[in-house]
Design a protein around this motif. Sequence first.
Motif, PDB file in Angstrom:
ATOM      1  N   LEU A 133      -9.395 -26.208   2.495  1.00 27.23           N
ATOM      2  CA  LEU A 133      -9.085 -26.512   1.098  1.00 27.23           C
ATOM      3  C   LEU A 133      -7.579 -26.349   0.932  1.00 27.23           C
ATOM      4  CD1 LEU A 133      -9.945 -27.082  -1.859  1.00 27.23           C
ATOM      5  CD2 LEU A 133     -10.037 -24.604  -2.151  1.00 27.23           C
ATOM      6  N   ALA A 134      -6.887 -27.440   0.616  1.00 30.68           N
ATOM      7  CA  ALA A 134      -5.426 -27.408   0.476  1.00 30.68           C
ATOM      8  C   ALA A 134      -5.037 -27.601  -0.981  1.00 30.68           C
ATOM      9  CB  ALA A 134      -4.790 -28.502   1.328  1.00 30.68           C
ATOM     10  N   ARG A 135      -4.067 -26.807  -1.412  1.00 33.25           N
ATOM     11  CA  ARG A 135      -3.455 -26.968  -2.729  1.00 33.25           C
ATOM     12  C   ARG A 135      -2.006 -27.376  -2.501  1.00 33.25           C
ATOM     13  NH1 ARG A 135      -6.859 -22.819  -3.027  1.00 33.25           N
ATOM     14  NH2 ARG A 135      -5.342 -21.212  -2.504  1.00 33.25           N
ATOM     15  N   PHE A 136      -1.616 -28.473  -3.144  1.00 37.22           N
ATOM     16  CA  PHE A 136      -0.284 -29.032  -2.959  1.00 37.22           C
ATOM     17  C   PHE A 136       0.436 -29.065  -4.304  1.00 37.22           C
ATOM     18  CE2 PHE A 136       2.401 -32.914  -3.096  1.00 37.22           C
ATOM     19  CZ  PHE A 136       3.335 -32.550  -2.141  1.00 37.22           C
ATOM     20  N   TYR A 137       1.665 -28.564  -4.293  1.00 38.86           N
ATOM     21  CA  TYR A 137       2.489 -28.568  -5.501  1.00 38.86           C
ATOM     22  C   TYR A 137       3.799 -29.275  -5.186  1.00 38.86           C
ATOM     23  CZ  TYR A 137      -0.777 -24.816  -6.506  1.00 38.86           C
ATOM     24  OH  TYR A 137      -1.923 -24.076  -6.663  1.00 38.86           O
ATOM     25  N   ASN A 138       4.115 -30.294  -5.982  1.00 35.11           N
ATOM     26  CA  ASN A 138       5.387 -30.988  -5.869  1.00 35.11           C
ATOM     27  C   ASN A 138       6.213 -30.541  -7.067  1.00 35.11           C
ATOM     28  OD1 ASN A 138       7.513 -32.870  -6.107  1.00 35.11           O
ATOM     29  ND2 ASN A 138       6.317 -34.451  -5.075  1.00 35.11           N
ATOM     30  N   ASN A 139       7.187 -29.689  -6.831  1.00 38.75           N
ATOM     31  CA  ASN A 139       7.976 -29.117  -7.926  1.00 38.75           C
ATOM     32  C   ASN A 139       8.961 -30.107  -8.536  1.00 38.75           C
ATOM     33  OD1 ASN A 139       6.729 -26.575  -7.834  1.00 38.75           O
ATOM     34  ND2 ASN A 139       7.966 -26.019  -6.062  1.00 38.75           N
ATOM     35  N   LYS A 140       9.111 -31.281  -7.945  1.00 34.82           N
ATOM     36  CA  LYS A 140       9.970 -32.328  -8.502  1.00 34.82           C
ATOM     37  C   LYS A 140       9.170 -33.361  -9.299  1.00 34.82           C
ATOM     38  CE  LYS A 140      13.747 -30.925  -6.367  1.00 34.82           C
ATOM     39  NZ  LYS A 140      14.992 -30.568  -6.985  1.00 34.82           N
ATOM     40  N   ASP A 141       7.861 -33.465  -9.013  1.00 37.84           N
ATOM     41  CA  ASP A 141       7.009 -34.437  -9.691  1.00 37.84           C
ATOM     42  C   ASP A 141       5.586 -33.872  -9.757  1.00 37.84           C
ATOM     43  OD1 ASP A 141       5.603 -36.581 -10.703  1.00 37.84           O
ATOM     44  OD2 ASP A 141       6.112 -37.966  -9.085  1.00 37.84           O
ATOM     45  N   GLU A 142       5.278 -33.187 -10.834  1.00 38.95           N
ATOM     46  CA  GLU A 142       3.991 -32.502 -10.958  1.00 38.95           C
ATOM     47  C   GLU A 142       2.791 -33.441 -10.983  1.00 38.95           C
ATOM     48  OE1 GLU A 142       3.993 -29.610 -14.062  1.00 38.95           O
ATOM     49  OE2 GLU A 142       5.730 -28.550 -13.238  1.00 38.95           O
ATOM     50  N   SER A 143       3.010 -34.727 -11.199  1.00 40.37           N
ATOM     51  CA  SER A 143       1.891 -35.673 -11.184  1.00 40.37           C
ATOM     52  C   SER A 143       1.324 -35.841  -9.771  1.00 40.37           C
ATOM     53  CB  SER A 143       2.329 -37.030 -11.740  1.00 40.37           C
ATOM     54  OG  SER A 143       3.244 -37.649 -10.846  1.00 40.37           O
ATOM     55  N   LYS A 144       2.041 -35.396  -8.763  1.00 35.64           N
ATOM     56  CA  LYS A 144       1.591 -35.498  -7.365  1.00 35.64           C
ATOM     57  C   LYS A 144       0.785 -34.279  -6.912  1.00 35.64           C
ATOM     58  CE  LYS A 144       4.452 -39.065  -6.332  1.00 35.64           C
ATOM     59  NZ  LYS A 144       4.188 -40.280  -5.687  1.00 35.64           N
ATOM     60  N   ASN A 145       0.701 -33.238  -7.752  1.00 38.99           N
ATOM     61  CA  ASN A 145      -0.042 -32.027  -7.390  1.00 38.99           C
ATOM     62  C   ASN A 145      -1.521 -32.338  -7.196  1.00 38.99           C
ATOM     63  OD1 ASN A 145       2.419 -30.837  -7.861  1.00 38.99           O
ATOM     64  ND2 ASN A 145       1.758 -29.634  -9.608  1.00 38.99           N
ATOM     65  N   PHE A 146      -2.167 -31.632  -6.267  1.00 41.32           N
ATOM     66  CA  PHE A 146      -3.604 -31.813  -6.077  1.00 41.32           C
ATOM     67  C   PHE A 146      -4.202 -30.602  -5.372  1.00 41.32           C
ATOM     68  CE2 PHE A 146      -1.875 -33.525  -2.125  1.00 41.32           C
ATOM     69  CZ  PHE A 146      -2.699 -32.949  -1.170  1.00 41.32           C
ATOM     70  N   GLU A 147      -5.516 -30.528  -5.450  1.00 41.70           N
ATOM     71  CA  GLU A 147      -6.321 -29.574  -4.688  1.00 41.70           C
ATOM     72  C   GLU A 147      -7.453 -30.384  -4.082  1.00 41.70           C
ATOM     73  OE1 GLU A 147      -9.192 -25.735  -5.504  1.00 41.70           O
ATOM     74  OE2 GLU A 147      -7.359 -25.934  -6.687  1.00 41.70           O
ATOM     75  N   GLN A 148      -7.561 -30.351  -2.743  1.00 39.20           N
ATOM     76  CA  GLN A 148      -8.532 -31.212  -2.072  1.00 39.20           C
ATOM     77  C   GLN A 148      -8.987 -30.572  -0.764  1.00 39.20           C
ATOM     78  OE1 GLN A 148      -7.183 -35.279  -1.572  1.00 39.20           O
ATOM     79  NE2 GLN A 148      -8.500 -35.598   0.191  1.00 39.20           N
ATOM     80  N   SER A 149     -10.248 -30.815  -0.410  1.00 41.31           N
ATOM     81  CA  SER A 149     -10.778 -30.359   0.874  1.00 41.31           C
ATOM     82  C   SER A 149     -10.554 -31.433   1.939  1.00 41.31           C
ATOM     83  CB  SER A 149     -12.272 -30.072   0.775  1.00 41.31           C
ATOM     84  OG  SER A 149     -12.485 -28.860   0.112  1.00 41.31           O
ATOM     85  N   PHE A 150     -10.167 -30.989   3.124  1.00 42.25           N
ATOM     86  CA  PHE A 150      -9.986 -31.860   4.270  1.00 42.25           C
ATOM     87  C   PHE A 150     -10.886 -31.320   5.379  1.00 42.25           C
ATOM     88  CE2 PHE A 150      -6.163 -32.133   1.808  1.00 42.25           C
ATOM     89  CZ  PHE A 150      -5.830 -33.481   1.821  1.00 42.25           C
ATOM     90  N   SER A 151     -11.609 -32.206   6.025  1.00 43.88           N
ATOM     91  CA  SER A 151     -12.561 -31.774   7.031  1.00 43.88           C
ATOM     92  C   SER A 151     -12.530 -32.737   8.209  1.00 43.88           C
ATOM     93  CB  SER A 151     -13.960 -31.755   6.406  1.00 43.88           C
ATOM     94  OG  SER A 151     -14.891 -31.271   7.325  1.00 43.88           O
ATOM     95  N   PHE A 152     -12.762 -32.179   9.397  1.00 41.44           N
ATOM     96  CA  PHE A 152     -12.869 -33.014  10.586  1.00 41.44           C
ATOM     97  C   PHE A 152     -13.759 -32.300  11.585  1.00 41.44           C
ATOM     98  CE2 PHE A 152     -11.372 -35.417  14.326  1.00 41.44           C
ATOM     99  CZ  PHE A 152     -11.502 -36.694  13.816  1.00 41.44           C
ATOM    100  N   TYR A 153     -14.293 -33.050  12.543  1.00 42.19           N
ATOM    101  CA  TYR A 153     -15.211 -32.458  13.512  1.00 42.19           C
ATOM    102  C   TYR A 153     -15.002 -33.064  14.888  1.00 42.19           C
ATOM    103  CZ  TYR A 153     -17.804 -36.801  12.967  1.00 42.19           C
ATOM    104  OH  TYR A 153     -18.153 -38.120  12.937  1.00 42.19           O
TER     105      TYR A 153
END
Length: 189
Positions: A133-153
């Motif tokens: 589960l990754a949380r991403f913050y773009n301090n220059k453009d807050e519209s790009k912020n997200f929280e999303q799960s990434f999975s692979f096997y």
Amino acid sequence: MKLTKNSFLVKNEKLRIKNKKAVHFKQLFFILNFSFFIQSCGIYSFTGTTLSPDIKTVTVNNFVLATAGGPANLPLTFNEKLKEYYQRYTNLKVVPNNGDLVLEGNITGYDLLAVAPTAQDQAGVNRLQITVLARFYNNKDESKNFEQSFSFYQDFPQNQTLSQNESRLVPKILDQIVLDIFNKTAADW
């Protein structure tokens, strides 16, 4: 019809002016097309990133293990792979805190799954799946912020154990998750 020297010069001058206009037209055509091409490209980089030029730094806060199982060094390995990827494929400087971009999160899944059942009620293939589960913050453009799960096997044969395959499979899985996170954050895919 007799050509005089004077009429020859006039025709020659008209031809020269016509050629000069054609050259100017070609130059203008090339300049306009080139400017439209450059303008349509927007922000582009040869590494595939679409980061704004005013973004200079990235902070990767420690991802923590929030699931049972997995190697003890899994979070550390993942953090280092993520930092290394940003250093290698962007011009961003990795800083310990207050970066223009900030990544943080949890490793939420480390699962061994039985897939491809056989007639003998056994799994034909085992699957190791890791979820982050990754949380991403773009301090220059807050519209790009997200929280999303990434999975692979990765799959391995049922007649082998996880401990026989773990050291080979975990790096491959983490590499793909790092690539997916990078594409979502820096390449805007």
